[in-house]
Design an enzyme around this catalytic site. Structure first.
Site, PDB file in Angstrom:
ATOM      1  N   GLU A 187       0.890  -1.180   0.000  1.00  0.00           N
ATOM      2  CA  GLU A 187       0.000   0.000   0.000  1.00  0.00           C
ATOM      3  C   GLU A 187       0.913   1.210   0.000  1.00  0.00           C
ATOM      4  O   GLU A 187       1.568   1.504   1.001  1.00  0.00           O
ATOM      5  CB  GLU A 187      -0.898  -0.015   1.250  1.00  0.00           C
ATOM      6  CG  GLU A 187      -1.856  -1.184   1.307  1.00  0.00           C
ATOM      7  CD  GLU A 187      -3.023  -1.067   0.343  1.00  0.00           C
ATOM      8  OE1 GLU A 187      -3.208   0.014  -0.260  1.00  0.00           O
ATOM      9  OE2 GLU A 187      -3.752  -2.049   0.179  1.00  0.00           O
ATOM     10  N   CYS A 200      -2.335   9.254   2.967  1.00  0.00           N
ATOM     11  CA  CYS A 200      -2.069   8.704   1.630  1.00  0.00           C
ATOM     12  C   CYS A 200      -3.147   9.102   0.630  1.00  0.00           C
ATOM     13  O   CYS A 200      -2.866   9.172  -0.566  1.00  0.00           O
ATOM     14  CB  CYS A 200      -1.924   7.194   1.695  1.00  0.00           C
ATOM     15  SG  CYS A 200      -3.276   6.412   2.570  1.00  0.00           S
TER      16      CYS A 200
HETATM   17  P1  NAD Z   1       8.605   4.843   4.325  1.00  0.00           P
HETATM   18  O1  NAD Z   1       8.418   4.052   3.086  1.00  0.00           O
HETATM   19  O2  NAD Z   1       9.750   5.761   4.425  1.00  0.00           O
HETATM   20  O3  NAD Z   1       8.746   3.847   5.595  1.00  0.00           O
HETATM   21  C1  NAD Z   1       7.757   2.863   5.890  1.00  0.00           C
HETATM   22  C2  NAD Z   1       8.393   1.753   6.715  1.00  0.00           C
HETATM   23  O4  NAD Z   1       9.352   1.046   5.919  1.00  0.00           O
HETATM   24  C3  NAD Z   1       9.130   2.218   7.965  1.00  0.00           C
HETATM   25  O5  NAD Z   1       8.826   1.335   9.026  1.00  0.00           O
HETATM   26  C4  NAD Z   1      10.601   2.102   7.548  1.00  0.00           C
HETATM   27  O6  NAD Z   1      11.489   1.911   8.608  1.00  0.00           O
HETATM   28  C5  NAD Z   1      10.571   0.866   6.658  1.00  0.00           C
HETATM   29  N1  NAD Z   1      11.671   0.735   5.692  1.00  0.00           N
HETATM   30  C6  NAD Z   1      12.449   1.714   5.155  1.00  0.00           C
HETATM   31  N2  NAD Z   1      13.316   1.180   4.247  1.00  0.00           N
HETATM   32  C7  NAD Z   1      13.077  -0.169   4.219  1.00  0.00           C
HETATM   33  C8  NAD Z   1      13.619  -1.254   3.467  1.00  0.00           C
HETATM   34  N3  NAD Z   1      14.584  -1.064   2.553  1.00  0.00           N
HETATM   35  N4  NAD Z   1      13.109  -2.497   3.686  1.00  0.00           N
HETATM   36  C9  NAD Z   1      12.126  -2.711   4.565  1.00  0.00           C
HETATM   37  N5  NAD Z   1      11.550  -1.704   5.314  1.00  0.00           N
HETATM   38  C10 NAD Z   1      12.032  -0.456   5.145  1.00  0.00           C
HETATM   39  O7  NAD Z   1       7.196   5.589   4.543  1.00  0.00           O
HETATM   40  P2  NAD Z   1       6.803   6.641   5.666  1.00  0.00           P
HETATM   41  O8  NAD Z   1       7.556   7.913   5.439  1.00  0.00           O
HETATM   42  O9  NAD Z   1       6.886   5.997   7.011  1.00  0.00           O
HETATM   43  O10 NAD Z   1       5.233   6.858   5.339  1.00  0.00           O
HETATM   44  C11 NAD Z   1       4.740   7.743   4.391  1.00  0.00           C
HETATM   45  C12 NAD Z   1       4.377   7.020   3.116  1.00  0.00           C
HETATM   46  O11 NAD Z   1       3.398   6.003   3.380  1.00  0.00           O
HETATM   47  C13 NAD Z   1       3.710   7.936   2.082  1.00  0.00           C
HETATM   48  O12 NAD Z   1       4.255   7.680   0.814  1.00  0.00           O
HETATM   49  C14 NAD Z   1       2.238   7.525   2.134  1.00  0.00           C
HETATM   50  O13 NAD Z   1       1.523   7.803   0.959  1.00  0.00           O
HETATM   51  C15 NAD Z   1       2.352   6.062   2.415  1.00  0.00           C
HETATM   52  N6  NAD Z   1       1.082   5.512   2.969  1.00  0.00           N
HETATM   53  C16 NAD Z   1       0.268   4.765   2.138  1.00  0.00           C
HETATM   54  C17 NAD Z   1      -0.950   4.262   2.622  1.00  0.00           C
HETATM   55  C18 NAD Z   1      -1.872   3.452   1.734  1.00  0.00           C
HETATM   56  O14 NAD Z   1      -2.851   2.897   2.226  1.00  0.00           O
HETATM   57  N7  NAD Z   1      -1.618   3.341   0.446  1.00  0.00           N
HETATM   58  C19 NAD Z   1      -1.319   4.523   3.947  1.00  0.00           C
HETATM   59  C20 NAD Z   1      -0.464   5.289   4.765  1.00  0.00           C
HETATM   60  C21 NAD Z   1       0.735   5.783   4.251  1.00  0.00           C
END
Ligand code: NAD
Length: 454
Positions: free
Chosen positions: A232, A266
């Site tokens: 997502e 999001c």
């Molecule tokens: P992010 O992708 O930076 O981080 C999300 C998670 O992934 C964190 O726990 C982080 O530590 C982990 N992570 C980072 N690098 C990784 C890797 N290489 N392998 C595995 N895990 C890793 O996102 P964020 O800044 O925490 O959140 C914001 C983003 O989330 C926005 O783009 C938003 O649109 C999206 N979002 C989408 C939905 C949806 O339903 N589509 C809902 C909420 C947020």
């Protein structure tokens, strides 16, 4: 913003810059062992029926509601949103939990089909160990959306919450763990290194909510083991306002959906296409609604918008605004940068798709308005994006429905937001994701489908 040493992760209040609390960082070398414990626990957990698993979890709903003020306060201190929204997020998860676990148990009942002299049973069996990797913007709701279906379908879970909001995610897991057998739900803390190690460990499914960039890395890392994925991701949601729209309602929606949670949703409205004939009236109404926001520490009663999650995220938004105004967009409301991680709601008019702010996810409190000659131009521009999570159309009902049917997003609201009726999934198109949250289709993703015929 968090600060990390090799041993400790400090969670920082984005309003005050004070440390809210500290969690130990999970050593990367411990993660395979944590996943092995989850696999042992799964061998027993899968023997419970879906109804029994639902019953084990059910009391957690009341426990969340009983502690909503305490946990909502922690959420607000860690993430920044106004206290009423923090408490509301906790309460909402608690209040819905009992119905949700029943819906999940119901969705995975075996189905029997007969024909051609064969009787087949389609079963929805657990996959094994599920990795749940979550973001910070809804730091209880996002883990909740993954952990519940993963558990009720008979998997065990290793949760890796965002490094920005480890405390509230840990508190959520602690509430559930008061009722669950050992190692059915474990939490690991850290940054991308811990996330990578979890993806590489012996997990059968990775449920991820976060940015497109990280989603792509996870997909690549999961490929060698052909691990199941639910992704997502981000978006750039459009709002179309046609000349037959109720402009008051459209402007009210535009303000709420551009600025809620400081634009860090999001399905935030990130692009607004308004028919030229009604644009001036719409803009005046949008400005009026925007004036009503009070930006401040989420713990202050008067605050209706908190800070952004950290100053880097704010810098990204400020840079996009500056780039757009340099390229000819007009700053028609505010655009004040304020102190620290605070950023006042901002309205830009005259934006175009040449500008980064109309292409790359902003995730900040900015309403970007472009005039369009007619509905066809609005549809063309709305669909001109690599993303496709949500989209909303305001207009005369039959015309708005006609326009909605031409949009390529996964969830489309007509004269309302994108939230669907109970049982409908949360689904993104194109680069906004693969798979669903919620609804029977969403719950069954946590299962291995097996067909037994006799
Ligand atoms: P992010 O992708 O930076 O981080 C999300 C998670 O992934 C964190 O726990 C982080 O530590 C982990 N992570 C980072 N690098 C990784 C890797 N290489 N392998 C595995 N895990 C890793 O996102 P964020 O800044 O925490 O959140 C914001 C983003 O989330 C926005 O783009 C938003 O649109 C999206 N979002 C989408 C939905 C949806 O339903 N589509 C809902 C909420 C947020």
């Amino acid at each position: 913003m968090s600060t990390t040493t090799s041993h400790a992760l400090a969670s920082i209040n984005p309003s005050t810059n004070e440390t809210v609390g500290v969690v130990p960082v999970t050593p990367v070398e411990d993660i395979p062992q944590i996943v092995a414990r989850a696999a042992d626990a799964q061998a027993k957990w899968r023997r419970f029926s879906p109804e029994q698993r639902a019953d084990v979890l059910r009391p957690a709903g009341q426990a969340l509601q009983d502690r909503s003020e305490e946990l909502g306060t922690l959420l607000t201190k860690e993430q920044g949103k106004p206290l009423a929204e923090g408490i509301g997020e906790v309460n909402g998860c608690g209040a819905r939990l009992s119905d949700e676990v029943d819906e999940i148990a119901q969705a995975i009942q075996p189905v029997t089909l007969e024909g051609d002299g064969v009787t087949s049973t389609v079963r929805y069996d657990p996959l094994g160990v599920c990795a749940a990797i979550t973001p910070w913007n809804f730091p209880i709701l996002m883990p909740h959306w993954m952990v519940l279906p993963a558990l009720v379908t008979g998997n065990t879970v290793v949760l890796k919450p965002s490094e920005q909001t480890p405390l509230i995610a840990q508190a959520y897991a602690d509430v559930l763990n008061a009722f669950l057998p050992p190692d059915v739900l474990q939490v690991i803390h850290g940054e991308d290194e811990q996330g990578k190690a979890l993806v590489d460990a012996d997990v059968q499914l990775i449920a991820f909510t976060g940015s497109k960039a990280v989603g792509q890395k996870i997909m690549a890392a999961a490929a060698s083991g052909l691990k199941r994925l639910i992704l997502e991701l981000g978006s750039k949601d459009p709002l179309i306002v046609l000349e037959g729209a109720d402009l008051d309602e459209a402007a009210q929606f535009a303000a709420r959906n551009s600025f809620r949670n400081c634009g860090q949703v999001c399905v935030s409205t990130e692009r607004i296409y308004v028919q030229d004939s009604v644009k001036e009236t719409f803009l005046n109404k949008l400005i009026e609604h925007t004036k009503g926001y009070c930006v401040g520490d989420g713990m202050d009663e008067c605050s209706t918008l908190g800070p952004m999650i950290h100053t880097q995220q704010k810098s990204h938004v400020v840079a996009q605004i500056a780039d757009a105004t340099r390229a000819g967009a007009k700053l028609i409301f505010n655009g004040k940068s304020d102190d620290g991680a605070f950023l006042s709601p901002t309205i830009l008019d005259g934006v175009t798709h040449d500008m980064d702010i109309m292409r790359t996810e902003t995730f900040g409190p900015v309403a970007c308005v472009a005039g369009v000659a007619n509905a066809d131009e609005a549809v063309h521009l709305a669909n001109e994006s690599e993303y496709g999570l949500g989209a909303v159309v305001f207009g005369e009902p039959s015309e708005a429905a006609r326009v909605a049917s031409q949009l390529t997003a996964g969830m489309i609201g007509v004269n309302r937001g994108i939230g669907g009726a109970p049982g409908t999934p949360w689904v993104g198109a194109r680069h906004s994701g693969i798979g669903f949250h919620g609804g029977p289709m969403g719950h069954r993703q946590f299962c291995q489908v097996r067909v037994i015929s006799q």
